[in-house]
Design a protein around this motif. Structure first.
Motif, short mmCIF file in Angstrom:
data_model
loop_
_atom_site.label_atom_id
_atom_site.label_comp_id
_atom_site.label_asym_id
_atom_site.label_seq_id
_atom_site.Cartn_x
_atom_site.Cartn_y
_atom_site.Cartn_z
N LYS A 44 -6.34 6.77 -14.87
CA LYS A 44 -5.16 6.68 -15.76
C LYS A 44 -4.00 6.03 -15.00
CE LYS A 44 -5.59 10.25 -19.23
NZ LYS A 44 -5.43 11.66 -19.46
N LYS A 45 -3.81 6.46 -13.75
CA LYS A 45 -2.70 5.92 -12.94
C LYS A 45 -2.90 4.44 -12.64
CE LYS A 45 -1.47 9.87 -10.71
NZ LYS A 45 -1.44 10.80 -9.60
N LEU A 46 -4.15 4.06 -12.40
CA LEU A 46 -4.47 2.66 -12.12
C LEU A 46 -3.98 1.79 -13.28
CD1 LEU A 46 -6.27 0.72 -10.25
CD2 LEU A 46 -8.06 1.07 -11.93
N ILE B 116 0.87 -1.19 0.00
CA ILE B 116 0.00 0.00 0.00
C ILE B 116 0.90 1.22 0.00
CG2 ILE B 116 -1.94 1.16 1.13
CD1 ILE B 116 -2.58 -1.49 2.54
N SER B 117 0.83 1.97 -1.10
CA SER B 117 1.78 3.06 -1.31
C SER B 117 1.09 4.40 -1.03
CB SER B 117 2.26 2.97 -2.76
OG SER B 117 3.20 3.96 -3.03
N THR B 118 1.08 4.80 0.25
CA THR B 118 0.44 6.08 0.57
C THR B 118 1.44 7.23 0.52
OG1 THR B 118 0.83 5.87 2.92
CG2 THR B 118 -1.24 5.01 2.12
N ALA B 119 2.73 6.90 0.44
CA ALA B 119 3.75 7.96 0.51
C ALA B 119 3.57 8.97 -0.63
CB ALA B 119 5.14 7.33 0.43
N ALA B 120 3.82 10.22 -0.29
CA ALA B 120 3.84 11.28 -1.32
C ALA B 120 5.30 11.40 -1.76
CB ALA B 120 3.33 12.58 -0.73
N VAL C 209 -1.71 -1.33 -4.07
CA VAL C 209 -2.69 -0.24 -3.90
C VAL C 209 -1.93 1.08 -3.96
CG1 VAL C 209 -4.47 0.73 -2.41
CG2 VAL C 209 -4.04 -1.73 -2.39
N GLY C 210 -2.31 1.93 -4.91
CA GLY C 210 -1.67 3.24 -5.01
C GLY C 210 -2.59 4.33 -4.48
N PHE C 211 -2.02 5.48 -4.27
CA PHE C 211 -2.79 6.66 -3.88
C PHE C 211 -2.61 7.73 -4.95
CE2 PHE C 211 -4.75 6.80 0.38
CZ PHE C 211 -4.60 5.47 0.68
N ALA C 212 -3.62 8.55 -5.12
CA ALA C 212 -3.49 9.66 -6.06
C ALA C 212 -4.04 10.90 -5.37
CB ALA C 212 -4.28 9.37 -7.33
N SER D 262 8.45 12.27 -3.82
CA SER D 262 8.80 13.35 -4.76
C SER D 262 8.96 12.75 -6.15
CB SER D 262 10.12 14.00 -4.38
OG SER D 262 10.01 14.61 -3.13
N ASP D 263 8.36 13.38 -7.13
CA ASP D 263 8.47 12.85 -8.50
C ASP D 263 9.81 13.22 -9.13
OD1 ASP D 263 6.02 11.56 -8.63
OD2 ASP D 263 4.98 13.47 -8.94
N TYR D 264 10.42 14.30 -8.65
CA TYR D 264 11.70 14.75 -9.22
C TYR D 264 12.71 15.01 -8.10
CZ TYR D 264 9.27 15.38 -13.61
OH TYR D 264 8.57 15.15 -14.77
N PRO E 89 13.69 12.60 -12.88
CA PRO E 89 12.65 11.83 -12.19
C PRO E 89 13.25 10.90 -11.14
CG PRO E 89 12.54 11.51 -14.58
CD PRO E 89 13.80 12.26 -14.29
N THR E 90 12.51 10.66 -10.07
CA THR E 90 12.92 9.66 -9.07
C THR E 90 12.42 8.30 -9.55
OG1 THR E 90 10.85 10.06 -7.94
CG2 THR E 90 12.77 11.28 -7.13
N PRO E 91 12.93 7.22 -9.00
CA PRO E 91 12.38 5.91 -9.40
C PRO E 91 10.92 5.83 -8.98
CG PRO E 91 13.97 5.65 -7.60
CD PRO E 91 14.00 7.10 -8.00
N ASP E 92 10.04 5.29 -9.84
CA ASP E 92 8.64 5.11 -9.45
C ASP E 92 8.54 3.79 -8.69
OD1 ASP E 92 5.86 4.54 -9.32
OD2 ASP E 92 5.57 6.12 -10.82
N ILE E 93 8.43 3.90 -7.38
CA ILE E 93 8.48 2.72 -6.51
C ILE E 93 7.28 1.81 -6.78
CG2 ILE E 93 8.61 1.98 -4.09
CD1 ILE E 93 9.56 4.94 -3.51
N LEU E 94 6.11 2.44 -6.82
CA LEU E 94 4.88 1.68 -7.00
C LEU E 94 4.88 0.91 -8.33
CD1 LEU E 94 2.04 1.14 -5.88
CD2 LEU E 94 1.30 3.29 -6.89
N ALA E 95 5.25 1.61 -9.40
CA ALA E 95 5.29 0.96 -10.72
C ALA E 95 6.32 -0.16 -10.73
CB ALA E 95 5.59 1.99 -11.80
O1 C5P Z 1 2.50 9.35 -10.27
P1 C5P Z 1 2.04 9.84 -8.97
O2 C5P Z 1 3.13 10.39 -8.11
O3 C5P Z 1 0.88 10.76 -8.99
O4 C5P Z 1 1.46 8.50 -8.27
C1 C5P Z 1 1.05 8.43 -6.97
C2 C5P Z 1 1.24 7.04 -6.44
O5 C5P Z 1 2.50 6.52 -6.85
C3 C5P Z 1 1.26 7.00 -4.92
O6 C5P Z 1 0.74 5.76 -4.50
C4 C5P Z 1 2.75 7.12 -4.60
O7 C5P Z 1 3.05 6.53 -3.35
C5 C5P Z 1 3.39 6.35 -5.74
N1 C5P Z 1 4.72 6.86 -6.19
C6 C5P Z 1 5.84 6.05 -6.05
N2 C5P Z 1 7.06 6.49 -6.49
C7 C5P Z 1 7.18 7.69 -7.07
C8 C5P Z 1 6.06 8.52 -7.22
C9 C5P Z 1 4.84 8.08 -6.77
O8 C5P Z 1 5.73 4.95 -5.50
N3 C5P Z 1 8.37 8.10 -7.47
#
Ligand code: C5P
Length: 392
Positions: free
Chosen positions: A330-332, A266-270, A315-318, A272-274, A297-303
């Motif tokens: 779209k994110k789903l 469950i990825s509730t963390a916000a 489970v992601g959060f938006a 940073s995208d960059y 860009p930072t690594p997308d952990i959830l993806a």
């Molecule tokens: O792409 P965006 O940041 O809007 O997506 C939000 C979801 O992706 C959240 O669940 C957040 O925890 C996760 N996320 C992540 N790694 C990132 C950016 C977002 O896991 N670098």
């Protein structure tokens, strides 16, 4: 789900100044549709009247032994909650004394016992009190609190009885059905910090409250929870392995190190995208009128998790300020998630850094709304939805 509905709570009140809080506790428990039977020690009646508690609970209050009262009451209870529990009562309970109705029924009950200690901070920290609490915990007694703050005696420290609203939250978690028993769950929470130089960073307003509440709700449902948290002002939740990280890269590495055998991520963390491409080794001096920081860009952990060969239920959060439904759906799809929980940010009192939230939840062929509520309530509801979807 209201876990307190129809629960029979035997509320034991012992003789401390915090007994005044018990009146509010009774009211809040009744509001949650619990049945409350109050039993008081003689000393407690000097702090608050039986009449008050009878009026609030709708039942006669017991103080002294009468024939089989201790056995009947002990059998009636789904839980015996002692709030406030004085240092003297803790000692009585530890050593099995049965010198009044309340201590006798604690011996006679098969129901779980919970205590909410309330005493002067010195008495709370006394070695014997701590030893008593440890012994009680080893025997399965649950200790709620105490809270830290200013005390009736003028001291400041640990020993305040939990506020009734917090005690009710704790009881809701206590009675949470153990539907996730022994299931491993990984949760990320809070913001990340991407350093520009040794003293400055890029971050966001995430408080971590939603993620911490979800971790507590999952743990209360019996899960084996690991919480990976960015920098927040919250205490690590009791009984949950909490790993503190700073940057998105740290979070990525911690997640990957713990993802094996995980049932749910469950990825509730916000996150940073960059992040700055380069981190200055020294503090950047104010020289030019404009300053450019190049970001990557930072690594997308959830993806990355959902792309694993055997991914957990992800489970992601938006958090969105606009086009919530469209962006969330779209994110789903883009991140190949099993579920996404979307919340509107930028509205005062909702979402980031606030106590309340409202969630729109989507999965591939459906969804539902969780109406505006305290994050702790929403967290319990979300755990139910996730469990239901996982099982179906
Ligand atoms: O792409 P965006 O940041 O809007 O997506 C939000 C979801 O992706 C959240 O669940 C957040 O925890 C996760 N996320 C992540 N790694 C990132 C950016 C977002 O896991 N670098």
């Amino acid at each position: 789900m209201n876990n307190l509905k129809n629960k029979q709570i035997l509320l034991g009140i012992t003789g401390g100044i915090a007994a005044y809080k018990s009146a509010d506790l009774v009211r809040r428990l009744i509001e949650q549709d619990a049945e409350v039977q109050v039993v008081m020690t003689e000393t407690a009646t000097k702090f608050i009247s039986t009449l008050t508690l009878e009026a609030l609970s709708g039942k006669s209050v017991y103080v002294v032994h009468d024939a089989m009262a201790h056995i009947d009451l002990a059998r009636w209870a789904d839980m015996v909650l002692i709030a406030p529990a004085t240092a003297n009562f803790l000692a009585n309970l530890t050593y099995g004394h049965a010198n009044d109705l309340l201590s006798t029924l604690c011996l006679a009950t098969a129901a779980p016992i919970g205590i909410a200690p309330a005493m002067n901070q010195q008495m709370w920290h006394a070695a014997i009190t701590q030893e008593n609490c440890q012994k009680l915990q080893q025997r399965g007694v649950t200790i709620f609190g105490p809270a830290i703050g200013s005390q009736a005696c003028g001291d400041v420290g640990a020993g305040r009885m939990l506020e009734s609203v917090d005690l009710v939250d704790a009881l809701q978690l206590f009675f949470q059905p153990k539907v996730l028993k022994a299931k491993k769950i990984l949760i990320t929470a809070g913001p990340t910090r991407e350093h520009i130089d040794p003293v400055r960073f890029i971050s966001n307003r995430s408080s971590g409250k939603m993620g911490y509440a979800i971790a507590e709700a999952a743990s209360a449902a019996g899960a084996d929870v690991t919480l990976i948290s960015g920098p927040v002002c919250l205490s690590p939740p009791a009984g949950i392995e909490t790993i503190s990280i700073n940057s998105a890269q740290d979070m990525y590495e911690a997640v990957m190190a713990h993802i094996k055998n995980t049932y749910f991520f469950i990825s509730t963390a916000a996150v940073s995208d960059y992040r700055p491409i380069e981190q200055a080794k020294q503090k950047i001096k104010k020289t030019a009128t404009t300053l450019q920081i190049n970001l990557e860009p930072t690594p997308d952990i959830l993806a990355s998790v959902s792309k694993l060969e055997k991914p957990p239920f992800t489970v992601g959060f938006a958090a969105e300020t606009n086009n919530l439904v469209e962006y969330a759906k779209k994110k789903l799809a883009a991140k190949k998630l099993d579920m996404i929980a979307a919340n509107q940010v930028g509205i005062e009192g909702l979402g980031f850094d606030s106590e309340e939230n409202a969630l729109s939840i989507f999965w591939k062929d459906g969804g539902l709304e969780l109406a505006r509520a305290n994050k702790k309530i929403l967290a319990r509801q979300l755990i139910e939805v996730i469990t239901e979807r996982f099982n179906s």
